[in-house]
Design a protein around this motif. Structure first.
Motif, PDB file in Angstrom:
ATOM      1  N   LYS A   1       0.888  -1.234   0.016  1.00 48.61           N
ATOM      2  CA  LYS A   1      -0.153   0.138  -0.055  1.00 48.61           C
ATOM      3  C   LYS A   1       0.795   1.337   0.187  1.00 48.61           C
ATOM      4  CE  LYS A   1      -4.295  -1.648   1.628  1.00 48.61           C
ATOM      5  NZ  LYS A   1      -5.546  -1.561   2.613  1.00 48.61           N
ATOM      6  N   SER A   2       2.062   1.258   0.173  1.00 46.34           N
ATOM      7  CA  SER A   2       3.075   2.344  -0.327  1.00 46.34           C
ATOM      8  C   SER A   2       3.193   2.713  -1.629  1.00 46.34           C
ATOM      9  CB  SER A   2       4.201   2.288   0.673  1.00 46.34           C
ATOM     10  OG  SER A   2       5.133   1.290  -0.100  1.00 46.34           O
ATOM     11  N   ARG A   3       2.941   1.797  -2.518  1.00 41.50           N
ATOM     12  CA  ARG A   3       2.822   2.307  -3.901  1.00 41.50           C
ATOM     13  C   ARG A   3       1.707   2.271  -4.563  1.00 41.50           C
ATOM     14  NH1 ARG A   3       7.923   0.343  -5.832  1.00 41.50           N
ATOM     15  NH2 ARG A   3       9.063  -1.018  -4.263  1.00 41.50           N
ATOM     16  N   PRO A   4       1.715   3.279  -5.860  1.00 42.09           N
ATOM     17  CA  PRO A   4       0.399   3.600  -6.354  1.00 42.09           C
ATOM     18  C   PRO A   4      -0.116   2.033  -6.927  1.00 42.09           C
ATOM     19  CG  PRO A   4       2.098   5.101  -7.028  1.00 42.09           C
ATOM     20  CD  PRO A   4       2.572   4.000  -6.070  1.00 42.09           C
ATOM     21  N   LEU A   5      -1.597   2.042  -7.014  1.00 42.64           N
ATOM     22  CA  LEU A   5      -2.045   0.901  -7.699  1.00 42.64           C
ATOM     23  C   LEU A   5      -2.355   1.215  -9.167  1.00 42.64           C
ATOM     24  CD1 LEU A   5      -3.511  -1.819  -7.088  1.00 42.64           C
ATOM     25  CD2 LEU A   5      -5.642  -0.407  -6.689  1.00 42.64           C
ATOM     26  N   LEU A   6      -1.716   0.498 -10.025  1.00 40.50           N
ATOM     27  CA  LEU A   6      -1.650   0.764 -11.273  1.00 40.50           C
ATOM     28  C   LEU A   6      -1.939  -0.316 -12.386  1.00 40.50           C
ATOM     29  CD1 LEU A   6       1.949   2.295 -11.473  1.00 40.50           C
ATOM     30  CD2 LEU A   6      -0.403   3.369 -11.259  1.00 40.50           C
ATOM     31  N   LEU A   7      -2.402  -0.238 -13.423  1.00 43.86           N
ATOM     32  CA  LEU A   7      -2.827  -1.099 -14.636  1.00 43.86           C
ATOM     33  C   LEU A   7      -2.426  -0.560 -15.884  1.00 43.86           C
ATOM     34  CD1 LEU A   7      -5.523  -0.837 -16.287  1.00 43.86           C
ATOM     35  CD2 LEU A   7      -6.497  -1.390 -14.342  1.00 43.86           C
ATOM     36  N   CYS A   8      -2.081  -1.479 -16.781  1.00 45.81           N
ATOM     37  CA  CYS A   8      -1.951  -0.976 -18.300  1.00 45.81           C
ATOM     38  C   CYS A   8      -2.810  -1.663 -19.011  1.00 45.81           C
ATOM     39  CB  CYS A   8      -0.466  -1.550 -18.433  1.00 45.81           C
ATOM     40  SG  CYS A   8       0.176  -0.919 -19.887  1.00 45.81           S
ATOM     41  N   VAL A   9      -3.025  -0.604 -20.242  1.00 44.46           N
ATOM     42  CA  VAL A   9      -3.839  -1.301 -21.433  1.00 44.46           C
ATOM     43  C   VAL A   9      -3.255  -0.352 -22.511  1.00 44.46           C
ATOM     44  CG1 VAL A   9      -5.987  -1.367 -22.558  1.00 44.46           C
ATOM     45  CG2 VAL A   9      -6.126  -1.463 -20.183  1.00 44.46           C
ATOM     46  N   LEU A  10      -2.774  -1.210 -23.600  1.00 40.73           N
ATOM     47  CA  LEU A  10      -2.098  -0.871 -24.906  1.00 40.73           C
ATOM     48  C   LEU A  10      -1.067   0.295 -24.485  1.00 40.73           C
ATOM     49  CD1 LEU A  10      -5.427  -0.384 -26.989  1.00 40.73           C
ATOM     50  CD2 LEU A  10      -3.829  -2.158 -26.973  1.00 40.73           C
ATOM     51  N   GLY A  11      -0.113   0.093 -23.615  1.00 46.18           N
ATOM     52  CA  GLY A  11       1.040   0.921 -23.204  1.00 46.18           C
ATOM     53  C   GLY A  11       0.629   2.009 -22.310  1.00 46.18           C
ATOM     54  N   GLU A  12      -0.649   2.202 -22.152  1.00 42.37           N
ATOM     55  CA  GLU A  12      -1.026   3.277 -21.325  1.00 42.37           C
ATOM     56  C   GLU A  12      -1.092   2.962 -19.914  1.00 42.37           C
ATOM     57  OE1 GLU A  12      -1.796   7.584 -21.269  1.00 42.37           O
ATOM     58  OE2 GLU A  12      -1.487   6.318 -22.955  1.00 42.37           O
ATOM     59  N   VAL A  13      -0.405   3.376 -18.834  1.00 39.55           N
ATOM     60  CA  VAL A  13      -0.508   3.052 -17.516  1.00 39.55           C
ATOM     61  C   VAL A  13      -1.595   3.943 -16.732  1.00 39.55           C
ATOM     62  CG1 VAL A  13       0.758   2.977 -15.228  1.00 39.55           C
ATOM     63  CG2 VAL A  13       1.913   2.156 -17.625  1.00 39.55           C
TER      64      VAL A  13
ATOM     65  N   SER B   1      -3.614  -5.657 -21.906  1.00 41.62           N
ATOM     66  CA  SER B   1      -4.044  -5.305 -23.488  1.00 41.62           C
ATOM     67  C   SER B   1      -4.786  -6.292 -23.972  1.00 41.62           C
ATOM     68  CB  SER B   1      -2.760  -4.986 -24.261  1.00 41.62           C
ATOM     69  OG  SER B   1      -2.021  -3.701 -23.752  1.00 41.62           O
ATOM     70  N   ARG B   2      -4.210  -7.675 -24.014  1.00 44.84           N
ATOM     71  CA  ARG B   2      -4.972  -8.722 -24.596  1.00 44.84           C
ATOM     72  C   ARG B   2      -6.376  -9.024 -23.796  1.00 44.84           C
ATOM     73  NH1 ARG B   2      -2.456 -14.317 -26.925  1.00 44.84           N
ATOM     74  NH2 ARG B   2      -4.560 -15.011 -27.375  1.00 44.84           N
ATOM     75  N   ALA B   3      -6.434  -8.890 -22.557  1.00 44.86           N
ATOM     76  CA  ALA B   3      -7.773  -9.090 -21.885  1.00 44.86           C
ATOM     77  C   ALA B   3      -8.991  -8.080 -22.587  1.00 44.86           C
ATOM     78  CB  ALA B   3      -7.500  -8.938 -20.314  1.00 44.86           C
TER      79      ALA B   3
END
Length: 82
Positions: free
Chosen positions: A33-45, A70-72
């Motif tokens: 929880k000390s790091r941002p929660l991120l995801l990526c789609v088509l190179g965009e975070v 991206s694939r999902a």
């Protein structure tokens, strides 16, 4: 009101986008929880910390956090007649 248990990630220079490695992105999967929660789609975070009730560990969409999805998202068929 606090909108997330996770810190926010802000891009520092939109004219020089950051390139994330798979290993770096994996550090942002919600287990720390000390790091941002991120995801990526088509190179965009995307910072999804404000949606932690969906994306945090053991939540319904937690599988997407810390990964390139991206694939999902590309394999999704939105046609009603398909």
């Amino acid at each position: 009101a606090k909108d997330s248990d996770f810190p926010r990630y802000y891009a520092t220079d939109p004219d020089s986008p950051r390139v994330w490695t798979v290993e770096e992105l994996a550090l942002h999967n919600g287990t720390n929880k000390s790091r941002p929660l991120l995801l990526c789609v088509l190179g965009e975070v995307f910072d999804v910390g404000t949606g932690s009730k969906f994306y945090a560990t053991e939540k319904g969409y937690s599988i997407f956090a810390g990964h390139d999805n991206s694939r999902a998202f590309a394999d999704t068929n939105l046609k009603l007649d398909a």
